[in-house]
Design a protein around this motif. Structure first.
Motif, PDB file in Angstrom:
ATOM      1  N   LEU A   1       4.839   1.523   4.071  1.00  0.00           N
ATOM      2  CA  LEU A   1       5.342   1.289   2.716  1.00  0.00           C
ATOM      3  C   LEU A   1       6.504   2.218   2.373  1.00  0.00           C
ATOM      4  CD1 LEU A   1       2.042   0.728   0.728  1.00  0.00           C
ATOM      5  CD2 LEU A   1       3.688  -0.982   1.501  1.00  0.00           C
TER       6      LEU A   1
ATOM      7  N   ALA B   1       9.145   1.216   7.107  1.00  0.00           N
ATOM      8  CA  ALA B   1       9.541  -0.189   6.988  1.00  0.00           C
ATOM      9  C   ALA B   1      10.837  -0.458   7.753  1.00  0.00           C
ATOM     10  CB  ALA B   1       9.688  -0.572   5.524  1.00  0.00           C
TER      11      ALA B   1
ATOM     12  N   ARG C   1       7.112  -4.815   3.684  1.00  0.00           N
ATOM     13  CA  ARG C   1       6.107  -4.139   2.857  1.00  0.00           C
ATOM     14  C   ARG C   1       5.086  -5.126   2.310  1.00  0.00           C
ATOM     15  NH1 ARG C   1      11.069  -0.789   0.819  1.00  0.00           N
ATOM     16  NH2 ARG C   1      10.849   1.029   2.177  1.00  0.00           N
TER      17      ARG C   1
END
Length: 79
Positions: A27, A31, A57
């Motif tokens: 997150l 990513a 995400r």
């Protein structure tokens, strides 16, 4: 073979910590790494990069939610 009482709970606790740490990483800064190494996407900028990172995400949250629901539904079946 020696039996350890509580061993499955220890393993579950360690796996939970690893999964939460992995989700937190994905997150955040992970990513971009996932986008480049797993999806093979390079050279995006601006809105396209933001949309691609948002999709990664969302995918990570969907997988985590599914695993959480699955584990939660199995927990009620224990004696």
């Amino acid at each position: 073979m020696r039996k350890w009482p509580g061993f499955p709970w220890f393993v579950l606790a360690v796996l939970s910590v690893v999964l939460v740490a992995g989700l937190t990483w994905v997150l955040g800064p992970g990513a971009a790494w996932v986008l480049e190494h797993f999806d093979g996407v390079r050279g995006l900028a601006g809105k396209d990069l933001a949309a691609a990172l948002d999709a990664i995400r969302r995918r990570a949250l969907a997988i985590a939610t599914g695993l959480g629901c699955r584990v939660g539904s199995d927990r009620g079946a224990l004696p």
